[in-house]
Write a protein that holds these residues in place. Sequence first.
Motif, PDB file in Angstrom:
ATOM      1  N   ASP A  13       0.812  -1.209   0.000  1.00 37.96           N
ATOM      2  CA  ASP A  13       0.000   0.000   0.000  1.00 37.96           C
ATOM      3  C   ASP A  13       0.851   1.267   0.000  1.00 37.96           C
ATOM      4  O   ASP A  13       0.441   2.298  -0.489  1.00 37.96           O
ATOM      5  CB  ASP A  13      -0.900  -0.018   1.232  1.00 37.96           C
TER       6      ASP A  13
ATOM      7  N   VAL B 239      -2.007   6.124   6.940  1.00 37.60           N
ATOM      8  CA  VAL B 239      -2.144   4.669   6.878  1.00 37.60           C
ATOM      9  C   VAL B 239      -1.790   4.057   8.226  1.00 37.60           C
ATOM     10  O   VAL B 239      -2.476   3.155   8.711  1.00 37.60           O
ATOM     11  CB  VAL B 239      -1.271   4.081   5.743  1.00 37.60           C
ATOM     12  N   SER B 240      -0.726   4.561   8.879  1.00 39.50           N
ATOM     13  CA  SER B 240      -0.340   3.993  10.173  1.00 39.50           C
ATOM     14  C   SER B 240      -1.401   4.271  11.237  1.00 39.50           C
ATOM     15  O   SER B 240      -1.674   3.410  12.083  1.00 39.50           O
ATOM     16  CB  SER B 240       1.034   4.498  10.615  1.00 39.50           C
TER      17      SER B 240
ATOM     18  N   ASN C 112      -4.259   1.835  10.570  1.00 47.25           N
ATOM     19  CA  ASN C 112      -3.884   0.490  11.023  1.00 47.25           C
ATOM     20  C   ASN C 112      -3.884   0.394  12.549  1.00 47.25           C
ATOM     21  O   ASN C 112      -4.311  -0.603  13.118  1.00 47.25           O
ATOM     22  CB  ASN C 112      -2.510   0.090  10.472  1.00 47.25           C
TER      23      ASN C 112
ATOM     24  N   ALA D 229      -7.458   0.097  13.747  1.00 48.75           N
ATOM     25  CA  ALA D 229      -7.979  -1.260  13.555  1.00 48.75           C
ATOM     26  C   ALA D 229      -7.436  -2.193  14.637  1.00 48.75           C
ATOM     27  O   ALA D 229      -8.177  -3.004  15.192  1.00 48.75           O
ATOM     28  CB  ALA D 229      -7.617  -1.771  12.161  1.00 48.75           C
TER      29      ALA D 229
END
Length: 161
Positions: free
Chosen positions: A77, A108-109, A112, A115
């Motif tokens: 990604d 993105v981090s 993540n 999540a």
Amino acid sequence: MYKKGDKVIILDYSGKPLDPAVVAEIEEVYGDDRVRLLLPDHACCLEFVDRFEKIDDEKYEEILHSVRKREKALAVDLQLDIRKFASKHPRRRKDEIFNVFNQDKHYVSVLNAYAGRCQMYGEENISERFLYEYKDALAGIIRTRTFFHDLDESIPVPTFN
């Protein structure tokens, strides 16, 4: 209590070190309750002092070594070739593309991390501070991916419901 240069280990919401362990160095102290941490990947973040504990230099080096050992190549990604964009779009400055790439990597981090925290603690137990960061990352990833989509149509723009 804490001072610039102190080595710390990051704690989870139950007060135990994260697994796998993450270490940082205090870069700046902003009061009794908040500091700026310098992470091993040279990223920085503001953190409240109840989210980490001080460790000695030997333990810091040991954990840092294990962090470096388990680091892998970036996720697919994030594997964007900045030079490709810069050569195809000479009107865009290379540093502008690089800055957007770094923002994208940060978003993105955060997504993540959100999540992961939802899996560990449940969505209802996520703090308001982190929820704000998550919502900011959702909006930010759409901006950065739109920027890259304008340069290369093969990069999709995410939609969140």
